[in-house]
Each structure stands twice: as C-alpha cells, then as structure tokens.
Design a protein around this motif. Sequence first.
Motif, mmCIF file in Angstrom:
data_model
loop_
_atom_site.group_PDB
_atom_site.id
_atom_site.type_symbol
_atom_site.label_atom_id
_atom_site.label_comp_id
_atom_site.label_asym_id
_atom_site.label_seq_id
_atom_site.Cartn_x
_atom_site.Cartn_y
_atom_site.Cartn_z
ATOM 1 N N ILE A 99 46.496 41.914 43.401
ATOM 2 C CA ILE A 99 47.284 41.359 42.289
ATOM 3 C C ILE A 99 48.039 42.460 41.531
ATOM 4 C CG2 ILE A 99 47.068 40.228 40.034
ATOM 5 C CD1 ILE A 99 46.996 38.288 42.259
ATOM 6 N N MET A 103 53.117 45.076 39.949
ATOM 7 C CA MET A 103 53.384 45.945 38.803
ATOM 8 C C MET A 103 53.513 47.403 39.230
ATOM 9 S SD MET A 103 54.121 45.814 35.680
ATOM 10 C CE MET A 103 53.619 44.138 35.263
ATOM 11 N N MET A 155 52.463 37.326 38.836
ATOM 12 C CA MET A 155 52.516 38.785 38.726
ATOM 13 C C MET A 155 53.848 39.326 39.231
ATOM 14 S SD MET A 155 49.881 39.719 37.156
ATOM 15 C CE MET A 155 50.125 41.483 37.375
#
Length: 348
Positions: A99, A103, A155
């Motif tokens: 996950i 980012m 995400m």
Amino acid sequence: MLNNLDQNLQYRRSVMRVMLLLVMVGGATFSVINFYRGLWSLAILEMIFAFFAFFLWRKILYISNFQRWVSIFLLPFFTTMVYAMYVPNTSVSIFVWIIAIPMISYLMMGRVQGFWVSIFFIVSGVSVYHYRFIEGNSVIDIADSLNIILGACLMISLAHVYEVNREKNEERLLELASTDTLTGLANRMKLKENFTLYAEYAKRHKSSLAVAIFDLDYFKKINDEHGHHVGDATLCYIANFIKDRVRKTDLLARFGGEEFVLLIVGSKDQDCYKQVDSLRQQLQDTPFIYDEVTLAMTVSAGIATYGNDGLSLDDLLLKADRRLYLAKDNGRNCVVDGSKESEIKNHN
C-alpha cells in the motif's frame, strides 16, 4: 530558478536517505527473523537490501544520476515486497508495504514514472494477495477483496493528486520567483537561465546571439515632475511596447530601474542593430498618455554580440552597458553597437 530546482532535488535526496535508513534497519531485522523461521530466500534478499541501503545511505546526498539510482533501488525493492507476500508462511501484514508503494513512487520518481510504477506493483501486489489470502467466494472474502482494491486505488489517487498539485505549486512559485513584479517581464534570474540555454544553442548550431540594453532617457525627470506612480506606469508601458514588437523567440527582461535587456537570437549583427533602432524610433514616435499627461519618451541602447564581445552574460552586459553610456554621451536617443562604437571613437 535553477537554484530552486537544485533545492527540490536536495529535498528528494534527504527523503530518500530517511527511507534508506528504515530499509537498512528493517531489512536487517526481518532478515534475522526470517532466517529463524526458515524462509532462507527471503531472508537473503532482505539482507542484501539492508547492505545495499547502507551503501546508498552513505552516498545518496551527493551521488550523481540521482534518479537512476532511485530506480535501481526501488524497482527491485518493490519486487521483493511482492515476492515476500508470495512466499508461503509469510504474514498478511506485508501488504501494508504494498500500500505504501504509490506514495514512495510519486515522491521519489515524480508524477509520470511514479504513476506507471505504482500501477504495475499495486496490480501485482493485489493479485498475489488474492492468490495467497482470498480462498473462497464467501461474503467476507468478497468484502476483503473490495477493501484491498479500494484501499489500493485510494492510495494511488491520493499520491497522484498530491504530486500534480505539488508540481503546479512549484511551477507557480518558480514563475513568480523569475518574474519582475512591476512589469511582469522576466527578471535577472530568468535572464541568466535563458542566456545559458541560448548560448548553448548558439554554440551548438553556430547561430548568432546578441544582448541589447535599453535605458529610458530622463526617467528621473518623469518621477520628479509627475510622481513615482507615473514613473511606474511609464515603465510598464515601455515593457509592453517592446514586448509586443519583438519575436517570441527573443527574451525581454527588466534589468533594474529603467533598464531593460533584450536577448536576440538568430539575427545577424546588422539585423540586430536595425531591430533595436526600429524599436527606438517607434517609441519616439508614440508618446505615452497617462491621466491627461503626454510624455514623449526616448531610449538609448547598447548592443553586444556573443563571441565577438564575450562568451558570458556578464561580459556581454558589461560591453553593452559601456556602449549604452556611449550612446548617452553621444546625445541620447540612439543605438550603439560594435560598428557604431568604432565610428564614434574615430570621429572623436
């Protein structure tokens, strides 16, 4: 502008160094745990990454080809994350690292590369997760599957929106930093940046490049007689007047006070002189009217050419400035280039 971009790269280096520290500590810790559990292949990979992270951690702040090293580290690292979830007897909690991929990717690789890397590894991670941990078609399994997919999509979306807005804000700040607040023209910083690009082009293609400095004659008199607000309006008028009459490939910048600098690309020396002198003549023939005040304005100008008068912006500005003051001493409202300078000196 270039300094700001360098600062942004330094920021990415610092973030990468923090991540490497976490990978170094975490990799070594999980390697020991997985050796104890008998997961030899995964333990060896984690130990390799711990040493690799230590190597990069020591050099990442000054290493060249930063983006290449980021890719060399992150792509195998993400692959190891997916592999770790595939290995039998590993914990479902490994998906937490999957996950985190969007980012990390957007932050370290940028919007375009980060997007494709995120898509590939998130799809791979979700697929492996379903293979390992979703066993049937019960309502719970379906709910788990939807939560995983929606969480992964969230995400990626958040990372993408963040990076797009960060790029827009950075572009806006850089544009503001390189723009003169009064006239909206390029300032000295943007002038230097563009000269570097123009000079490289001129050198590579054996093209011409000239620097012209314009100075408004008797500008102090305008401020003294009509006030600084009229002086500011006059500078804006001249800035727009010249900008509307030069080519889009040329760059007009406010150099300071009542001085403007024009970078002229791809024009022969004689054509540069004609272009600058034409601007002088047009300005002389077009009085500026402001709040019922009519101002007849003239400019003096000096021209220096790349190669003949120097190779750096400072050298060309110095030469053009000397010719500008020669134009002022010669009665103002005229243009002086290399040939005119010789004529004036021979005449004197």
